[in-house]
Design a protein around this motif. Structure first.
Motif, PDB file in Angstrom:
ATOM      1  N   ASP A  51       0.645  -1.329   0.179  1.00  0.00           N
ATOM      2  CA  ASP A  51       0.020   0.076   0.252  1.00  0.00           C
ATOM      3  C   ASP A  51       0.872   1.302  -0.080  1.00  0.00           C
ATOM      4  N   MET A  52       1.870   1.397   0.508  1.00  0.00           N
ATOM      5  CA  MET A  52       2.779   2.509   0.692  1.00  0.00           C
ATOM      6  C   MET A  52       3.500   2.487  -0.657  1.00  0.00           C
ATOM      7  N   ILE A  53       4.033   1.555  -1.241  1.00  0.00           N
ATOM      8  CA  ILE A  53       4.469   1.640  -2.505  1.00  0.00           C
ATOM      9  C   ILE A  53       3.278   2.212  -3.508  1.00  0.00           C
ATOM     10  N   ALA A  54       2.034   1.850  -3.483  1.00  0.00           N
ATOM     11  CA  ALA A  54       1.178   2.227  -4.504  1.00  0.00           C
ATOM     12  C   ALA A  54       0.705   3.717  -4.242  1.00  0.00           C
ATOM     13  N   ALA A  55       0.713   4.069  -2.902  1.00  0.00           N
ATOM     14  CA  ALA A  55       0.297   5.314  -2.857  1.00  0.00           C
ATOM     15  C   ALA A  55       1.318   6.091  -3.179  1.00  0.00           C
ATOM     16  N   GLY A  56       2.533   5.850  -2.823  1.00  0.00           N
ATOM     17  CA  GLY A  56       3.838   6.514  -3.468  1.00  0.00           C
ATOM     18  C   GLY A  56       3.802   7.031  -4.736  1.00  0.00           C
ATOM     19  N   ILE A  57       3.409   5.910  -5.495  1.00  0.00           N
ATOM     20  CA  ILE A  57       3.302   6.113  -7.233  1.00  0.00           C
ATOM     21  C   ILE A  57       2.510   6.849  -7.277  1.00  0.00           C
ATOM     22  N   GLY A  58       1.273   6.828  -6.862  1.00  0.00           N
ATOM     23  CA  GLY A  58      -0.059   7.509  -7.063  1.00  0.00           C
ATOM     24  C   GLY A  58       0.561   9.157  -6.617  1.00  0.00           C
ATOM     25  N   ILE A  59       0.811   9.324  -5.780  1.00  0.00           N
ATOM     26  CA  ILE A  59       1.161  10.850  -5.117  1.00  0.00           C
ATOM     27  C   ILE A  59       2.170  11.381  -6.206  1.00  0.00           C
ATOM     28  N   ASP A  60       3.286  10.453  -6.707  1.00  0.00           N
ATOM     29  CA  ASP A  60       4.345  11.044  -7.428  1.00  0.00           C
ATOM     30  C   ASP A  60       3.739  11.401  -8.939  1.00  0.00           C
ATOM     31  N   PHE A  61       2.748  10.736  -9.456  1.00  0.00           N
ATOM     32  CA  PHE A  61       2.010  10.913 -10.697  1.00  0.00           C
ATOM     33  C   PHE A  61       1.146  12.297 -10.429  1.00  0.00           C
ATOM     34  N   VAL A  62       0.594  12.280  -9.272  1.00  0.00           N
ATOM     35  CA  VAL A  62      -0.288  13.826  -9.079  1.00  0.00           C
ATOM     36  C   VAL A  62       0.517  14.620  -9.224  1.00  0.00           C
ATOM     37  N   ALA A  63       1.849  14.569  -8.153  1.00  0.00           N
ATOM     38  CA  ALA A  63       2.832  15.647  -8.115  1.00  0.00           C
ATOM     39  C   ALA A  63       3.258  16.205  -9.342  1.00  0.00           C
ATOM     40  N   VAL A  64       3.592  15.246 -10.154  1.00  0.00           N
ATOM     41  CA  VAL A  64       4.329  15.708 -11.643  1.00  0.00           C
ATOM     42  C   VAL A  64       3.251  16.430 -12.570  1.00  0.00           C
ATOM     43  N   PHE A  65       2.327  15.471 -12.556  1.00  0.00           N
ATOM     44  CA  PHE A  65       1.336  15.942 -13.654  1.00  0.00           C
ATOM     45  C   PHE A  65       0.332  16.964 -13.294  1.00  0.00           C
ATOM     46  N   GLY A  66      -0.278  16.937 -12.069  1.00  0.00           N
ATOM     47  CA  GLY A  66      -1.029  17.933 -11.496  1.00  0.00           C
ATOM     48  C   GLY A  66      -0.544  19.416 -11.200  1.00  0.00           C
ATOM     49  N   PHE A  67       0.699  19.236 -10.108  1.00  0.00           N
ATOM     50  CA  PHE A  67       1.085  20.471  -9.570  1.00  0.00           C
ATOM     51  C   PHE A  67       2.227  20.989 -10.554  1.00  0.00           C
TER      52      PHE A  67
END
Length: 75
Positions: A51-67
């Motif tokens: 779950d930590m790995i999956a959440a980290g990947i999701g947060i990284d995608f949001v950070a790069v593409f969103g912000f």
């Protein structure tokens, strides 16, 4: 007309990316090194690591593409 929310997109993108990367690193260490160090770990630690790995990947995608890409373009 654009909105100016006063957000520092670079700071948010970097901070979220580092937070996501930290989650990935902790998850990999827990899954890979945890059993070697502590010998026996409860089964829920494997779930936590995944779950930590999956959440980290999701947060990284949001950070790069969103912000990093989408929000600066909409302003």
């Amino acid at each position: 007309m654009g909105h100016d929310w006063g957000l520092d997109y670079v700071r948010w993108a970097k901070g979220l990316f580092l937070f996501g990367f930290g989650l990935i690193a902790l998850g990999v260490m827990l899954a890979g090194i945890g059993p070697l160090v502590f010998e026996t770990l409860p089964e829920w630690t494997d779930t936590l690591a995944v779950d930590m790995i999956a959440a980290g990947i999701g947060i990284d995608f949001v950070a790069v593409f969103g912000f990093g890409i989408a929000l600066p373009l909409t302003e």
